[in-house]
Design an enzyme around this catalytic site. Sequence first.
Site, PDB file in Angstrom:
ATOM      1  N   SER A  86       0.840  -1.187   0.000  1.00 14.74           N
ATOM      2  CA  SER A  86       0.000   0.000   0.000  1.00 14.74           C
ATOM      3  C   SER A  86       0.888   1.255   0.000  1.00 14.74           C
ATOM      4  O   SER A  86       1.747   1.384  -0.877  1.00 14.74           O
ATOM      5  CB  SER A  86      -0.957  -0.053   1.205  1.00 14.74           C
ATOM      6  OG  SER A  86      -2.002   0.876   1.069  1.00 14.74           O
ATOM      7  N   GLU A 122      -9.495  -4.929  -5.895  1.00 17.22           N
ATOM      8  CA  GLU A 122      -9.023  -3.674  -5.287  1.00 17.22           C
ATOM      9  C   GLU A 122      -9.333  -2.422  -6.113  1.00 17.22           C
ATOM     10  O   GLU A 122      -9.153  -2.406  -7.333  1.00 17.22           O
ATOM     11  CB  GLU A 122      -7.503  -3.724  -5.110  1.00 17.22           C
ATOM     12  CG  GLU A 122      -7.026  -4.709  -4.091  1.00 17.22           C
ATOM     13  CD  GLU A 122      -5.600  -4.367  -3.664  1.00 17.22           C
ATOM     14  OE1 GLU A 122      -5.341  -3.198  -3.326  1.00 17.22           O
ATOM     15  OE2 GLU A 122      -4.764  -5.271  -3.670  1.00 17.22           O
ATOM     16  N   HIS A 134      -7.246  -5.827  -0.692  1.00 12.83           N
ATOM     17  CA  HIS A 134      -6.042  -4.996  -0.547  1.00 12.83           C
ATOM     18  C   HIS A 134      -4.988  -5.704   0.323  1.00 12.83           C
ATOM     19  O   HIS A 134      -5.276  -6.111   1.432  1.00 12.83           O
ATOM     20  CB  HIS A 134      -6.470  -3.673   0.102  1.00 12.83           C
ATOM     21  CG  HIS A 134      -5.403  -2.619   0.111  1.00 12.83           C
ATOM     22  ND1 HIS A 134      -4.635  -2.311  -0.984  1.00 12.83           N
ATOM     23  CD2 HIS A 134      -4.978  -1.800   1.107  1.00 12.83           C
ATOM     24  CE1 HIS A 134      -3.802  -1.341  -0.672  1.00 12.83           C
ATOM     25  NE2 HIS A 134      -3.977  -1.018   0.592  1.00 12.83           N
TER      26      HIS A 134
END
Lengths: 303, 303
Positions: free
Chosen positions: B148, B243, B273
């Site tokens: 991320s 996602e 995610h």
Amino acid sequence: MTSTESKYLADIYAEWLGRMTAEPEMQLPAMRDLFEQWHLVTGEPTEVTYEEVDADGVPSVWCVPQGCVTDRVVLYTHGGGFVVGSRHTHRKLAGHLAKAIGCRALVVDYRRAPEHPFPAQLDDSVRAYRWLLAQGIEAGHIATSGDSAGGNLAISVALKLREDGDPLPAALLPMSPWLDMEHKGETLESNAATDALVQRPILEGMSTMFLGADGSATDPLANPLYADPAGLPPIFMNVGGHETLLDNAQRFEAMAKRAGVEVRLDVADGMQHVYPFLAGRAPEGDKAVNDMADWVRPKLGLA
Amino acid sequence: MTSTESKYLADIYAEWLGRMTAEPEMQLPAMRDLFEQWHLVTGEPTEVTYEEVDADGVPSVWCVPQGCVTDRVVLYTHGGGFVVGSRHTHRKLAGHLAKAIGCRALVVDYRRAPEHPFPAQLDDSVRAYRWLLAQGIEAGHIATSGDSAGGNLAISVALKLREDGDPLPAALLPMSPWLDMEHKGETLESNAATDALVQRPILEGMSTMFLGADGSATDPLANPLYADPAGLPPIFMNVGGHETLLDNAQRFEAMAKRAGVEVRLDVADGMQHVYPFLAGRAPEGDKAVNDMADWVRPKLGLA
């Protein structure tokens, strides 16, 4: 003289109390999230590995110091008023204790109140103990340990085993045990100004959730101050001198002595609730862990 | 066909999103507490030890698989929008990756926004990389990894090193990287119904905190979609098919290919995610970790 490093514990407790005070309507999930920070107090013990395990239905984690003996075990019940805390908050503390002793520790995630009131916590902890026996661990090679509400369980597990005629562990190692479900101790008032976290409203809230609709504050298995300690294994407790729960340990020490049980209580000047959490961070935490290990090793038959 | 076990990730994300939606005024400390639950997704990797370390001022933790080589390192930058998450939330994931590769991982606690906006996160991550070099680790024996926002850092660290003329790592391993600080990707809309957590308002809030008063959403070091990938080390990314950030990885893959960089992107059908968080719990997580390890070992000179 308390160490500079030990101030971390008082500071994080003051921060939590501040957040709870600022948000009196804080919901249980948020309070549980808050207390999950507990692990931050403890430095990562080096040379310890971990393994999740299902102890006959009780989710648990093994703390396995490198090179330890595998046939001696500390059964660790975490603190948090029976309501908050987890095997994750106490993994590092149990890891330090296991490493100092040179054996494994099993940290158990007993079911928590209020979803599961008394005696769910005790039932799960006893179940994990019996699971250890089923794995071939001798009762005399097990010590129970735990802090706060988990210190209560470290004692009440032995009481329940005695009641059921099961073999008892070799020793009990409760830290800052919370025993008094009636909130009658005088240090609850006299140390209210020095304890950074454990204040009457928190205890009242947690004991209400713990006892639920059917539990009694004077049930010896919920409140070992009402139990007969005669025949219990040797007990070593430690507690901080600044704690509102100080006299829980002192009263139980006196009871155990009168009943002829081998008991030792270390009171650490100026320390907060469950100061052994400071292991890996402050000398007081390391000393507490090492003192417990030195005391318990011979009880477990370790040199 | 996704595994039953993998549903845990979607469920915990939905729970968090539900809590944030129910409490739109949730303060940052509570939100950080909430995201600290991330570690729950990952099973404890066995046979890994840990050691906290100060990496030239950056608090970090070593993940040390038993029997691993010590001269190869994964520099791991955790996710959480540059705002939440920590070395604790990602210890287990990094431990799995390190164990699969057979080397150590260093998980860094870079300073977080909004207290410390861009480029504090990048500065700290680069500082930790240079600290590794100062410890005698060769650049060609280091892979950057992260998820991320930390996947962004796994790339931007290399961009910054290239800019400064420093030796580059051997490989980059971003997972579900968040690169687009302008929120322009089409999957942000097309996957909004399938992504259980990462929705536009969260991204907008975090990018605002990250960029602060002086940062630009098109600065190549904050948004690598504006960078020139030419000369970057080989890159292996993975991302979940459900996602909203899917096209961040796809767009960067296309850019890297055009620039002649060796790049591989694995898209896992139906995954959320940072699905490698599921390592130790679900086969998809284990596969992602093993695929990264198999790919990166030769880049690090490991058989």
